[in-house]
Design a protein around this motif. Structure first.
Motif, short mmCIF file in Angstrom:
data_model
loop_
_atom_site.label_atom_id
_atom_site.label_comp_id
_atom_site.label_asym_id
_atom_site.label_seq_id
_atom_site.Cartn_x
_atom_site.Cartn_y
_atom_site.Cartn_z
N PHE A 1 44.07 24.16 53.36
CA PHE A 1 42.84 23.10 53.28
C PHE A 1 41.50 23.97 52.95
O PHE A 1 41.27 25.06 53.19
N SER A 2 40.54 22.82 52.11
CA SER A 2 39.43 23.36 52.18
C SER A 2 38.31 22.15 52.63
O SER A 2 38.75 21.14 51.81
N TYR A 3 37.30 22.30 53.13
CA TYR A 3 36.25 21.30 53.53
C TYR A 3 35.04 21.77 52.98
O TYR A 3 34.60 22.93 53.17
N ASN A 4 34.26 20.98 52.02
CA ASN A 4 32.92 21.22 51.96
C ASN A 4 31.93 20.24 52.48
O ASN A 4 32.00 18.85 52.32
N ASN A 5 31.30 20.86 53.44
CA ASN A 5 30.22 19.80 54.22
C ASN A 5 30.90 18.77 54.57
O ASN A 5 30.39 17.52 54.37
N LYS A 6 32.03 19.00 55.46
CA LYS A 6 32.81 18.01 56.21
C LYS A 6 33.57 17.05 55.41
O LYS A 6 34.39 16.38 55.81
N GLU A 7 33.68 17.48 54.03
CA GLU A 7 34.51 16.55 53.09
C GLU A 7 35.77 17.41 52.75
O GLU A 7 35.34 18.58 52.35
N LEU A 8 37.17 16.75 52.69
CA LEU A 8 38.06 17.36 52.46
C LEU A 8 38.12 17.48 50.71
O LEU A 8 37.92 16.57 50.13
N ILE A 9 38.30 18.90 50.21
CA ILE A 9 38.22 19.17 48.71
C ILE A 9 39.62 19.75 48.41
O ILE A 9 39.93 19.55 46.98
N ILE A 10 40.37 20.25 49.18
CA ILE A 10 41.57 20.89 48.77
C ILE A 10 42.80 20.44 49.90
O ILE A 10 42.32 20.66 50.90
N ASN A 11 43.88 20.15 49.42
CA ASN A 11 44.96 19.77 50.38
C ASN A 11 45.99 20.27 49.52
O ASN A 11 46.37 19.74 48.67
#
Lengths: 111, 114
Positions: free
Chosen positions: B47-57
């Motif tokens: 996973f990746s989160y940018n500023n609390k938003e999921l961007i990679i799953n």
């Protein structure tokens, strides 16, 4: 479907000599590459990186070479020291920001 | 002064249990990641989160649920643990929007499911 490959699982080098770690990739869209060093029971530590617009980047004893036409990069460590003994991971970054790692090469530098 | 920290470092639990791993970074980065290193030592992004938003799953089973209460924290909750979940889990952070693409990793959490 491995996009980043390190075909040598291990490498043994004498202290003071050069260590050369190799990495191949398949995706020509990769535009940024990194090398990480990992000791047992620790996280990977960033070592050095290179953008695809360059063919060489140097930082002290560490130099990374990029050959885009061959889709190949290498990490040179000169001179090698016993403290360099670790697993080295090659990685590429996709356009979306994902790090794609190779399998790692375990370097052993013997005194 | 640890840049990226994870707790716990070791976690042993039984199949079917629910567990969480916590990650915190004090680097001021706005992007955080979870990676899994399996028994064959391959490191793969989850996973990746940018500023609390999921961007990679990355097609991770929905038993895995990341939670980012703020941009310095990214926790990983795993429901109904299975034997195949045994691995080392690494948290990482970076600041790609500021032009820095290097990711900095935590020390890892070794999860053993029995």
């Amino acid at each position: 479907d491995q996009q980043v490959k390190q075909n040598s699982p291990s490498l043994s080098v004498q202290e003071g000599r050069i260590s050369i770690l190799n990495c191949d990739y398949t995706n020509s869209m990769f535009d940024y590459f990194l090398w990480y060093k990992k000791y047992p029971a620790e996280g990977p530590t960033f070592l050095i990186s290179i953008s695809s617009i360059k063919d060489k980047n140097e930082d002290g004893r560490f130099t990374v070479f990029l050959n885009k036409s061959a889709k190949h990069l290498s990490l040179h460590i000169v001179p090698s020291q016993p403290g360099d003994s670790a697993v080295y991971f090659c990685a590429a970054i996709t356009q979306g920001g994902k790090l794609i790692f190779g399998q790692g090469t375990e370097l052993s530098v013997k005194p | 002064d640890t840049a990226v920290s994870q707790t716990p470092k070791y976690l042993v639990t039984q199949m079917g249990n629910d567990k969480s791993i916590k990650c915190e970074q004090n680097l001021g980065h706005d992007t955080m990641y979870w990676y899994k290193q399996d028994s064959k030592k391959f490191l793969k992004i989850m996973f990746s989160y940018n500023n609390k938003e999921l961007i990679i799953n990355e097609t991770v089973p929905n038993r895995f649920s990341p939670k980012s209460p703020d941009k310095a924290h990214l926790n990983l909750h795993i429901n109904s643990l299975e034997l195949g979940d045994s691995a080392v889990y690494f948290c990482a952070s970076s600041r790609p929007l500021q032009g820095s693409r290097e990711q900095y990793f935590g020390p890892g959490t070794r999860l053993t499911v029995t």
